[in-house]
Scaffold this active site. Sequence first.
Site, mmCIF file in Angstrom:
data_model
loop_
_atom_site.group_PDB
_atom_site.id
_atom_site.type_symbol
_atom_site.label_atom_id
_atom_site.label_comp_id
_atom_site.label_asym_id
_atom_site.label_seq_id
_atom_site.Cartn_x
_atom_site.Cartn_y
_atom_site.Cartn_z
ATOM 1 N N SER A 31 0.834 -1.209 0.000
ATOM 2 C CA SER A 31 0.000 0.000 0.000
ATOM 3 C C SER A 31 0.867 1.256 0.000
ATOM 4 C CB SER A 31 -0.901 0.016 1.237
ATOM 5 O OG SER A 31 -1.833 -1.032 1.186
ATOM 6 N N GLY A 103 -5.644 -3.943 -8.280
ATOM 7 C CA GLY A 103 -6.780 -3.067 -8.010
ATOM 8 C C GLY A 103 -6.347 -1.757 -7.376
ATOM 9 N N ARG A 131 -12.909 -7.252 -12.068
ATOM 10 C CA ARG A 131 -13.215 -6.600 -10.787
ATOM 11 C C ARG A 131 -14.011 -5.308 -10.983
ATOM 12 N NH1 ARG A 131 -7.859 -6.711 -7.231
ATOM 13 N NH2 ARG A 131 -9.360 -6.027 -5.655
ATOM 14 N N SER A 176 -13.719 0.521 1.923
ATOM 15 C CA SER A 176 -12.628 0.351 0.965
ATOM 16 C C SER A 176 -11.670 1.529 1.001
ATOM 17 C CB SER A 176 -13.193 0.211 -0.455
ATOM 18 O OG SER A 176 -12.148 0.359 -1.394
ATOM 19 N N ASP A 328 -6.899 -8.617 3.743
ATOM 20 C CA ASP A 328 -6.078 -9.446 2.844
ATOM 21 C C ASP A 328 -5.564 -10.716 3.529
ATOM 22 O OD1 ASP A 328 -6.412 -7.629 0.788
ATOM 23 O OD2 ASP A 328 -4.573 -6.530 1.255
ATOM 24 N N LYS A 355 -11.996 -9.505 -4.558
ATOM 25 C CA LYS A 355 -10.535 -9.301 -4.550
ATOM 26 C C LYS A 355 -9.939 -9.892 -5.827
ATOM 27 C CE LYS A 355 -10.311 -7.102 -0.709
ATOM 28 N NZ LYS A 355 -9.941 -5.681 -0.756
ATOM 29 N N ARG A 359 -12.268 -14.630 -3.090
ATOM 30 C CA ARG A 359 -11.405 -15.316 -2.124
ATOM 31 C C ARG A 359 -12.174 -16.203 -1.164
ATOM 32 N NH1 ARG A 359 -6.872 -10.702 -0.972
ATOM 33 N NH2 ARG A 359 -5.621 -11.295 -2.778
ATOM 34 N N ARG A 401 -2.396 -14.377 -3.071
ATOM 35 C CA ARG A 401 -2.570 -14.755 -1.658
ATOM 36 C C ARG A 401 -3.170 -16.154 -1.502
ATOM 37 N NH1 ARG A 401 -0.798 -10.098 0.617
ATOM 38 N NH2 ARG A 401 -1.589 -8.177 -0.329
HETATM 39 C C1 S3P Z 1 -5.552 -1.521 -0.370
HETATM 40 C C2 S3P Z 1 -6.849 -1.625 0.056
HETATM 41 C C3 S3P Z 1 -7.581 -2.909 0.177
HETATM 42 C C4 S3P Z 1 -6.645 -4.104 0.104
HETATM 43 C C5 S3P Z 1 -5.608 -3.950 -0.965
HETATM 44 C C6 S3P Z 1 -4.763 -2.717 -0.725
HETATM 45 C C7 S3P Z 1 -4.925 -0.192 -0.441
HETATM 46 O O1 S3P Z 1 -8.527 -3.002 -0.867
HETATM 47 O O2 S3P Z 1 -7.381 -5.297 -0.117
HETATM 48 O O3 S3P Z 1 -4.749 -5.090 -1.009
HETATM 49 O O4 S3P Z 1 -3.678 -0.124 -0.553
HETATM 50 O O5 S3P Z 1 -5.649 0.808 -0.371
HETATM 51 P P1 S3P Z 1 -10.017 -2.356 -0.744
HETATM 52 O O6 S3P Z 1 -9.887 -0.895 -0.705
HETATM 53 O O7 S3P Z 1 -10.727 -2.828 -1.985
HETATM 54 O O8 S3P Z 1 -10.582 -2.955 0.504
#
Ligand code: S3P
Length: 446
Positions: A31, A103, A131, A176, A328, A355, A359, A401
């Site tokens: 992140s 994503g 997605r 999210s 995650d 995801k 998952r 994962r």
């Molecule tokens: C993330 C947010 C999460 C997480 C992803 C990283 C981020 O997703 O699952 O691996 O860095 O903002 P969501 O915002 O869809 O929950």
Amino acid sequence: MSHSTTDKPLPLLSRKANGLAGRIRVPGDKSMSHRSLMFGAVATGETRITGLLEAEDVINTAKAMAALGANVLRDDHGVWHVMGVGVGGLTSPAQPLDFGNSGTGVRLAMGLMATTPLSARCIGDASLSRRPMGRVTRPLAQFGTRFETSEGDRLPLTIHGAADAKPVTYTLPVASAQVKSAVLLAGLNTPGTTTVIEPVPTRDHTERMLASFGARISVAAKDGVRHISIEGRHELKAQELAIPGDPSSAAFPMVAALITPGSEIVIENIMLNPTRTGLFVTLEEMGASITYENRRQAGGEDVADIRVRASRLKGVRVPKDRAPSMIDEYPVLAVAASFAEGTTRMEGLEELRVKESDRLAAVEAGLQANGVMTASGPDWLEVHGGGAPGGGTVVTHMDHRIAMSFLVMGMASRIHTGIDDSRFIATSFPGFTDLMNGMGGRIETK
Ligand code: S3P
């Protein structure tokens, strides 16, 4: 996404290990890595990043930022340098931006581009193209951004950034961090104040890191609900960033050590941001021996070296409100749960369905393929513990994962476990197999 070595699936087997031992480091936080490149790209001056996660997802973000006009390079010491174009300075790329499997990459980049007058085509691999993007295009459209999307608001899509964006106040309909971040990043180049109302707290890296870049961002709690506001059209200042180890990657060796009798390992330099540590809390409730050593600060976050010893785990109920802080980590928690005594029940899992794969379905199928009893509903999963017999081959559905979780399972199951394809591990955790084998794992090509 390019798979440099082969375009064919790479199946792996993971055999029962004797105790795991060693001091290891896992790659930098995913992140924070995406965000460091993106915020550096719209700052003024040169941002320098150490500890960047050099995995496919993040490399795709680096390429996208370069295609949008920033100068991005890695020096011989592994330091990344991003020469930013300033807020509002991104320009239309000559080619489509390929976000591969990520994503986070595509959704945050859409926010970053949304309020600058440019046009960009965004593409991704088969998993990313399945997605939902409507969760981001809907709030961004309120700024005046236009999109041409594929059926069902999916990729490939073309974004046309708004030239005269209007500020937005947006209440998140899903928990999210990606949606929250996309809206805040659109606010960066929007005159006036953009506000995100976040009923359920999610990871707060965007808020923390934008503040360190000098953004005018503030967080207020009203009746326990976070209101995050950003005042647009102020420059960001380039930063020196040191990215700590990713707790979501540490989760794999951690669970491997817990379930493999005789293990004791130390995982160094792991970020302990409280919006990310739900798995650690849960494992401790299950009876895990986890100790935090050498606690310190790095990259604006608490970090520690984490000592993990093999432990007798017991089943627990994992509450719904913990889900965002470990979203995650459910696949690998499900693996830990299959070695616990009793049943583990996990609730509030609806986001797991969207995801890198569905998952919830992929984990349950993998558990069942290896002789673990489960029950599930639309947003919950129960795992009956007592040990995983193993013997199954897990379908990973292009999901890193899922792949790593079931290789971890094999280290403690009676018969080896197999996965159909290990290539996607490279999206987040290059060197995973060697790292695990270096501690005593027995992961082999099939
Ligand atoms: C993330 C947010 C999460 C997480 C992803 C990283 C981020 O997703 O699952 O691996 O860095 O903002 P969501 O915002 O869809 O929950």
